[in-house]
Design an enzyme around this catalytic site. Structure first.
Site, PDB file in Angstrom:
ATOM      1  N   SER A 148       0.835  -1.198   0.000  1.00 27.98           N
ATOM      2  CA  SER A 148       0.000   0.000   0.000  1.00 27.98           C
ATOM      3  C   SER A 148       0.876   1.256   0.000  1.00 27.98           C
ATOM      4  O   SER A 148       1.645   1.473  -0.936  1.00 27.98           O
ATOM      5  CB  SER A 148      -0.962  -0.043   1.191  1.00 27.98           C
ATOM      6  OG  SER A 148      -1.971   0.939   1.069  1.00 27.98           O
ATOM      7  N   ASP A 158     -10.066  -5.555  -3.613  1.00 27.94           N
ATOM      8  CA  ASP A 158      -9.484  -4.484  -2.807  1.00 27.94           C
ATOM      9  C   ASP A 158     -10.377  -3.248  -2.899  1.00 27.94           C
ATOM     10  O   ASP A 158     -10.566  -2.688  -3.979  1.00 27.94           O
ATOM     11  CB  ASP A 158      -8.079  -4.175  -3.332  1.00 27.94           C
ATOM     12  CG  ASP A 158      -7.293  -3.232  -2.457  1.00 27.94           C
ATOM     13  OD1 ASP A 158      -7.900  -2.326  -1.850  1.00 27.94           O
ATOM     14  OD2 ASP A 158      -6.060  -3.381  -2.381  1.00 27.94           O
ATOM     15  N   HIS A 207      -7.281  -6.021   0.517  1.00 30.30           N
ATOM     16  CA  HIS A 207      -6.125  -5.179   0.853  1.00 30.30           C
ATOM     17  C   HIS A 207      -5.398  -5.658   2.112  1.00 30.30           C
ATOM     18  O   HIS A 207      -4.463  -5.021   2.569  1.00 30.30           O
ATOM     19  CB  HIS A 207      -6.626  -3.739   1.067  1.00 30.30           C
ATOM     20  CG  HIS A 207      -5.571  -2.674   0.947  1.00 30.30           C
ATOM     21  ND1 HIS A 207      -5.082  -2.231  -0.265  1.00 30.30           N
ATOM     22  CD2 HIS A 207      -4.931  -1.938   1.892  1.00 30.30           C
ATOM     23  CE1 HIS A 207      -4.196  -1.272  -0.064  1.00 30.30           C
ATOM     24  NE2 HIS A 207      -4.068  -1.073   1.234  1.00 30.30           N
TER      25      HIS A 207
END
Length: 284
Positions: free
Chosen positions: A150, A229, A262
């Site tokens: 991320s 995600d 995620h």
């Protein structure tokens, strides 16, 4: 350098440890986690840097990803620094995506952030110097790769692409690939760097690839992206990285995975493949 060990656990024959030290770059105490595989007891091993995402510390990856088993098998060390400077005197924000836990791996230019938020220099310069000084007999700093998730995926891409002579390969999960065009990046960059979008471009992996002069000399990139995600469409933009890589002729592979989100469940599923990818390019 004065480095204090604050935790350790035996893991797959090696040692997962945490350390703290006074950082001259960040102007505060910084913490990092280091996994040394069993092979480090007999010689110097290659090193992977892991950069974590928003709200994380140095502990999230080492506690959740399950990377130690593969690292022990391959004989590679993994260092995981904190995601920002921290402390009572360190500037902060009430939002999760700014301030402590959200350093974005940039060197801030705007007050009050510029006093402490210099995570780019910390990862690129100070942390490697510390590792060479304290662990030089166990870690081979001539064989390095970088990875992240991320915000940390953004950091890994930017640091790896800006330092191609240092890093053999780059791995990223759910990376913020085009931060100048997404809300997370616009908020962080305008706060830390100011209004000069040329300064922003120095920390955007897609723009770095777009303007790369010698793309063939850049480290190969493996990007893992879950299609479930929730941040994919608004914040991550892997298609921008792909388009830039295609135009530049850079080696970037994006793997899209149905059903994955995620979270660290996603990372744990594919971390073995990524460590093997990095190890192969480090000559393991």
């Amino acid at each position: 350098m004065d480095v204090k060990q604050i935790d350790e656990h035996k893991s797959f024959g090696g040692w997962q440890r945490r350390y703290t030290h006074a950082s001259s770059v960040c102007g505060c105490d910084m913490t990092f986690a280091l996994y040394l595989p069993p092979a480090a007891e007999h010689g110097r091993v290659p090193l992977v840097y892991w950069l974590s995402g928003l709200t994380c510390t140095d502990e999230n990856f080492v506690n959740k990803a399950g990377a130690q088993a593969v690292a022990a098998e391959l004989g590679i060390a993994i260092v995981a620094p904190d995601t920002s400077p921290r402390g009572e005197d360190v500037a902060d924000d009430a939002a999760y995506d700014l301030g402590q836990g959200a350093g974005f791996y940039v060197n801030a230019r705007q007050a009050p952030w510029s006093r402490h938020y210099r995570m780019y220099d910390y990862v690129v310069t100070e942390l490697p110097d510390l590792l060479a000084d304290r662990f030089g007999e166990q870690i081979d700093l001539s064989r390095e790769a970088i990875a992240g998730h991320s915000m940390g995926g953004h950091g890994a891409l930017v640091i790896g692409l800006r330092n191609p002579d240092r890093f053999a390969a780059i791995s990223a999960f759910s990376a913020i690939c085009n931060p100048v065009e997404v809300p997370w990046g616009e908020k962080a960059f305008s706060t830390y760097l100011g209004d000069d979008r040329k300064a922003w471009a120095e920390y955007d992996a897609s723009l770095l690839l777009t303007h790369a002069d010698h793309a063939a000399a850049l480290p190969p990139v493996l990007l893992e992206q879950g299609l479930a995600d929730g941040f994919l469409d608004e914040q991550l933009k892997p298609e921008a990285l792909e388009a830039a890589a295609t135009k530049a002729g850079a080696s970037v592979e994006v793997r899209r995975r149905d059903g994955y989100d995620h979270s660290y469940f996603f990372i744990a599923t594919f971390i073995g493949e990524h460590l093997r990818f990095l190890a192969r390019h480090m000559g393991v």
